[in-house]
Design a protein around this motif. Structure first.
Motif, mmCIF file in Angstrom:
data_model
loop_
_atom_site.group_PDB
_atom_site.id
_atom_site.type_symbol
_atom_site.label_atom_id
_atom_site.label_comp_id
_atom_site.label_asym_id
_atom_site.label_seq_id
_atom_site.Cartn_x
_atom_site.Cartn_y
_atom_site.Cartn_z
ATOM 1 N N GLU A 126 0.847 -1.203 0.000
ATOM 2 C CA GLU A 126 0.000 0.000 0.000
ATOM 3 C C GLU A 126 0.881 1.252 0.000
ATOM 4 N N LEU B 107 2.646 1.712 -3.430
ATOM 5 C CA LEU B 107 1.730 2.290 -4.414
ATOM 6 C C LEU B 107 1.497 3.773 -4.148
ATOM 7 N N HIS C 94 4.869 5.697 -4.907
ATOM 8 C CA HIS C 94 5.221 5.639 -6.322
ATOM 9 C C HIS C 94 4.252 6.460 -7.173
ATOM 10 N N ASP D 299 0.371 3.492 -11.808
ATOM 11 C CA ASP D 299 -0.537 2.341 -11.884
ATOM 12 C C ASP D 299 0.162 1.034 -11.554
ATOM 13 N N LEU E 180 3.821 -1.169 -9.994
ATOM 14 C CA LEU E 180 4.721 -1.127 -8.844
ATOM 15 C C LEU E 180 6.091 -0.549 -9.165
ATOM 16 N N ASP F 195 4.024 -6.883 -10.594
ATOM 17 C CA ASP F 195 2.568 -6.678 -10.587
ATOM 18 C C ASP F 195 1.833 -8.006 -10.689
ATOM 19 N N LEU G 5 -5.663 1.432 -2.050
ATOM 20 C CA LEU G 5 -4.801 1.482 -3.232
ATOM 21 C C LEU G 5 -4.520 0.072 -3.761
ATOM 22 N N LEU G 6 -4.350 -0.859 -2.854
ATOM 23 C CA LEU G 6 -4.118 -2.250 -3.242
ATOM 24 C C LEU G 6 -5.388 -2.847 -3.867
ATOM 25 N N PHE H 222 -5.532 -1.501 -7.275
ATOM 26 C CA PHE H 222 -4.485 -2.189 -8.040
ATOM 27 C C PHE H 222 -4.984 -3.555 -8.508
#
Length: 222
Positions: free
Chosen positions: A137, A140, A143, A146, A148, A157, A180-181, A184
């Protein structure tokens, strides 16, 4: 036309599943040979196809490959899923190694006694919530892209999605505190090659059942 990679392993996830995921994500068709008996395994050894006496075994590009991480890194590099330079590559390795640790905890739990299995899987969920998923988390968030690593789809990913889905099989609400995860997961799941692999009838394997465990024990004499 180049021959399809041939994967030799048990009819289940184990250490081969991440290899299946990586090939599928790269859009590469592959064939599988399933080990069902001790005699098959001994023949592989006798024929010199198992360098250290272990599977997974992958035959491709005129090579006989063993050792999971070596196979995965080869595939990632071959199909341009390994970052653009050495600094990106080491981050891909770090993230992939971390998720592999989590997935192997799940895979090995299948071979425990019922009480130990339940305890181990509860520990997996706890570690996912308190260690692994908070780390990803943060990655992401920091960074801000979209994917890793860099701003490009990579092995990291693919393997994180695989790990997330495995933990969700144990606890469907495990991503509730990781927005966020969760986003993702949705994003990567919708990449066409991944989406295809997640459909029923693909070569993705189900969680280990008693037949799989019995076969592995008999073949490896565990």
């Amino acid at each position: 036309m180049a021959a399809k990679p041939k994967l030799c392993y048990f009819r289940g996830r184990g250490r081969m599943e991440s290899i299946r995921w990586l090939l599928a994500a790269a859009g590469v068709e592959f064939e599988e040979e399933f080990i069902e008996t001790r005699e098959q395994y001994e023949k592989l050894q006798k024929d010199g196809r198992l360098l250290f006496g272990q599977v997974p075994l992958v035959e491709m590009d005129g090579m006989v490959l063993t050792q999971t991480k070596a196979i995965l890194s080869y595939l990632a590099a071959k199909y341009d899923l390994y970052g653009k330079d050495l600094k990106e590559r080491v981050r891909v390795d770090m993230y992939a190694d971390g998720t592999l640790d989590l997935m192997m905890m799940i895979a090995l739990a299948a071979f425990k006694t019922p009480g130990e299995k339940e305890e181990n899987l509860a520990l997996v969920v706890k570690k996912a919530k308190t260690c692994y998923f908070p780390a990803f988390e943060k990655i992401l968030k920091d960074h801000g892209e979209d994917f890793l690593v860099g701003n490009k789809f990579s092995w990291a990913d693919i393997q994180l999605l695989e790990a997330v889905l495995m933990v969700e099989e144990l606890d469907a609400s495990v991503l509730s505190d990781f927005p966020l995860l969760k986003a993702f997961k949705t994003r990567i799941s919708n990449i066409p090659t991944i989406k295809k692999f997640l459909q029923p009838g693909s070569q993705r394997k189900l969680p280990p059942d008693s037949h799989y465990v019995k076969t592995v024990r008999n073949v490896l004499q565990l």
